[in-house]
Design a protein around this motif. Structure first.
Motif, short mmCIF file in Angstrom:
data_model
loop_
_atom_site.label_atom_id
_atom_site.label_comp_id
_atom_site.label_asym_id
_atom_site.label_seq_id
_atom_site.Cartn_x
_atom_site.Cartn_y
_atom_site.Cartn_z
N PRO A 61 0.80 -1.23 0.00
CA PRO A 61 0.00 0.00 0.00
C PRO A 61 0.84 1.29 0.00
CG PRO A 61 -0.88 -1.57 1.57
CD PRO A 61 0.36 -2.19 1.01
N LEU A 62 2.04 1.20 0.56
CA LEU A 62 2.89 2.38 0.62
C LEU A 62 3.42 2.81 -0.76
CD1 LEU A 62 4.14 4.19 2.85
CD2 LEU A 62 6.09 2.63 2.88
N PHE A 63 3.55 1.81 -1.66
CA PHE A 63 4.13 2.09 -2.98
C PHE A 63 3.07 2.64 -3.92
CE2 PHE A 63 7.05 -1.88 -2.42
CZ PHE A 63 7.82 -1.19 -1.50
N GLN A 64 3.12 3.92 -4.19
CA GLN A 64 2.21 4.41 -5.23
C GLN A 64 2.70 3.91 -6.57
OE1 GLN A 64 1.58 8.63 -5.28
NE2 GLN A 64 0.06 8.48 -6.90
N TYR A 65 4.04 3.80 -6.73
CA TYR A 65 4.65 3.30 -7.97
C TYR A 65 5.52 2.10 -7.60
CZ TYR A 65 3.43 8.08 -9.20
OH TYR A 65 2.76 9.26 -9.38
N PRO A 66 5.07 0.86 -7.83
CA PRO A 66 5.91 -0.30 -7.49
C PRO A 66 7.26 -0.21 -8.21
CG PRO A 66 3.69 -0.99 -8.11
CD PRO A 66 3.79 0.47 -8.42
N PRO A 67 8.37 -0.44 -7.48
CA PRO A 67 9.71 -0.19 -8.05
C PRO A 67 10.20 -1.32 -8.95
CG PRO A 67 9.89 -0.82 -5.76
CD PRO A 67 8.42 -0.85 -6.07
N TYR A 68 9.72 -1.36 -10.19
CA TYR A 68 10.08 -2.41 -11.14
C TYR A 68 11.60 -2.47 -11.36
CZ TYR A 68 10.67 -4.99 -15.50
OH TYR A 68 11.10 -5.88 -16.45
N CYS A 69 12.21 -1.30 -11.44
CA CYS A 69 13.64 -1.24 -11.75
C CYS A 69 14.46 -2.00 -10.70
CB CYS A 69 14.05 0.23 -11.82
SG CYS A 69 15.75 0.46 -12.27
N LEU A 70 14.05 -1.88 -9.42
CA LEU A 70 14.79 -2.57 -8.35
C LEU A 70 14.56 -4.07 -8.40
CD1 LEU A 70 14.23 -0.11 -5.35
CD2 LEU A 70 15.98 -0.08 -7.13
N ALA A 71 13.30 -4.46 -8.65
CA ALA A 71 13.00 -5.89 -8.76
C ALA A 71 13.76 -6.50 -9.94
CB ALA A 71 11.49 -6.10 -8.94
N LEU A 72 13.85 -5.74 -11.02
CA LEU A 72 14.57 -6.21 -12.21
C LEU A 72 16.07 -6.38 -11.90
CD1 LEU A 72 14.80 -6.79 -15.28
CD2 LEU A 72 14.92 -4.33 -15.66
N ALA A 73 16.65 -5.38 -11.25
CA ALA A 73 18.08 -5.45 -10.91
C ALA A 73 18.36 -6.66 -10.02
CB ALA A 73 18.51 -4.16 -10.21
N SER A 74 17.49 -6.90 -9.03
CA SER A 74 17.68 -8.05 -8.13
C SER A 74 17.63 -9.36 -8.92
CB SER A 74 16.58 -8.10 -7.06
OG SER A 74 16.63 -6.95 -6.30
N ARG A 75 16.65 -9.45 -9.82
CA ARG A 75 16.49 -10.70 -10.61
C ARG A 75 17.68 -10.91 -11.54
NH1 ARG A 75 15.16 -15.21 -10.29
NH2 ARG A 75 13.63 -16.29 -11.56
N MET A 76 18.14 -9.80 -12.14
CA MET A 76 19.31 -9.90 -13.04
C MET A 76 20.51 -10.44 -12.27
SD MET A 76 19.22 -6.22 -14.96
CE MET A 76 18.69 -5.99 -16.64
N ALA A 77 20.74 -9.90 -11.07
CA ALA A 77 21.89 -10.33 -10.27
C ALA A 77 21.75 -11.81 -9.87
CB ALA A 77 22.02 -9.44 -9.03
N GLU A 78 20.52 -12.21 -9.48
CA GLU A 78 20.27 -13.62 -9.11
C GLU A 78 20.56 -14.56 -10.27
OE1 GLU A 78 16.49 -13.18 -6.13
OE2 GLU A 78 16.14 -14.11 -8.06
N VAL A 79 20.00 -14.21 -11.44
CA VAL A 79 20.17 -15.07 -12.63
C VAL A 79 21.64 -15.12 -13.03
CG1 VAL A 79 19.55 -15.34 -15.08
CG2 VAL A 79 17.79 -14.66 -13.43
N ALA A 80 22.32 -13.98 -12.94
CA ALA A 80 23.74 -13.93 -13.30
C ALA A 80 24.56 -14.87 -12.43
CB ALA A 80 24.26 -12.50 -13.19
#
Ligand code: GMT
Length: 368
Positions: A61-80
């Protein structure tokens, strides 16, 4: 190599190029990991050496704009880490490039270089917007490699962002085995086709106006493939000009290689095109493009040889070229054959994909 590819998975030139690139690289033996919020549209599940990793963006509820960029960066690092990627290749700067930089910094067990491919509106429209400008410039400067889809876009990137590092121009490409001319041109009603995301930059309404002019010479039907904000206005204009029965709005389509060969001429009246992938797909199918002289389109189309170019908004001249093609069979044959030849000799997957492979090799330090 083991390569992570990130793109917009929806309809649009950058996503199509990224997806086709991944498929071609996999066919050449590379292991490809797509990292995005949805499965790219032209990606067939189950293709050997292709993996897809979904980015889940949790809301709160706090996120008016869910931070896609951060989720993407985390996933990229995990996959790498998990799949021991050699590099990341992101398509469309915003926000993919800055996410790749974060992923690189998070990955401590291995070097993780990243390449940013600029496609057009990420530089010419969105990136030059004041709010995105500093971060776009920063992420381009921090990229280990940068490519643009035309020399025009290379110059724009240097001028608009003051980039001094070398940029590699690698044009769009087309699979000429998949995109082929139809066996025989039918003698019946002539057909025009327009393909886009119906954004204002595409000047979709000009297609309707061109049709109105071209119909003076005989019956013609216009196929409008794609969807977006300008579809409603285009439908309205078709009614106003009394040509609505001569147009079919097809909506979003998956198999352009089946659709384009059914047409005789492709319309691309855009305000701006960094390259003009739709025109190239038309050329591969022997469907001559009538396009506007803007951006990098003149790098693709040689006016009067394999297509035609006219000033943006010049309906009369664009309609004149279409009418000439539809009414002069000898001219049509010549331009259609030249269009197919240009696609085969200059922009086929066989010639362009190795340019990416060589660049990967350079950027990763010769590990390919
Ligand atoms: O405008 C589009 O069709 C979408 C856009 C994108 O980035 O998704 O396309 C751009 O990339 C294509 C593939 O590299 C280029 O062929 C298009 O010319 C370019 N579009 C614009 O510059 C407006």
């Amino acid at each position: 190599m083991r390569i992570g590819i990130t793109c917009y998975p929806t309809y649009g030139g950058s996503g199509i190029v990224a997806t086709e690139l991944g498929l071609e690289l996999a066919a050449r033996g590379h292991e490809i990991h797509f990292i995005s919020y949805a499965n790219p549209i032209r990606l067939d599940p189950g293709t050997p050496r292709i993996h897809y990793h979904e980015v889940e963006v949790s809301t709160y509820p706090l996120f008016q704009y869910p931070p896609y960029c951060l989720a993407l960066a985390s996933r990229m690092a995990e996959v790498a880490e998990c799949y021991e990627l050699d590099l990341l290749h992101v398509h469309y700067a915003i926000p993919h490039s800055i996410a790749a930089l974060l992923a690189k910094q998070m990955t401590t067990s291995r070097r993780l270089p990243f390449i940013t491919t600029l496609h057009g509106t990420d530089i010419t429209l969105v990136g030059a917007d004041r709010s995105y400008f500093p971060i776009t410039k920063f992420s381009i400067e921090q990229s280990d490699g940068v490519t643009t889809v035309s020399s025009y876009l290379e110059k724009q990137t240097m001028e608009v962002f003051g980039i001094v590092k070398p940029i590699r121009v690698i044009h769009n490409f087309v699979n000429c085995e998949l995109y082929r001319p139809r066996a025989e041109r039918s003698a019946g009603e002539k057909r025009l086709i327009h393909i886009s995301n119906f954004r204002p930059v595409k000047r979709v309404l000009d297609c309707i106006r061109i049709l109105k002019e071209v119909r003076r010479a005989g019956p013609v039907h216009l196929l409008m493939a794609g969807d977006g904000p300008e579809r409603g206005p285009a439908e309205m204009l078709a009614h106003q000009l009394g040509v609505h029965r001569d147009i079919t709005f097809l909506g979003k389509q998956d198999h352009m290689e089946r659709l384009i060969p059914q047409a005789d001429v492709l319309l691309l009246p855009s305000e701006m095109e960094a390259f003009g992938l739709a025109a190239l797909e038309g050329m591969a199918c022997g469907v001559p493009p009538v396009a506007t002289l803007t951006g990098g389109v003149s790098e693709l189309i040689t006016h009067g040889v394999d297509g035609y170019l006219a000033a943006v908004g010049d309906i009369a001249t664009q309609a004149g070229y279409v009418t000439a093609l539809l009414t002069d069979d000898a001219l049509y044959e010549r331009v259609s054959r030249a269009a197919r030849r240009s696609a085969e000799t200059r922009y086929s997957t066989e010639s362009v994909i190795p340019e990416y492979e060589r660049y990967y090799d350079e950027v990763s330090g010769g590990g390919a």
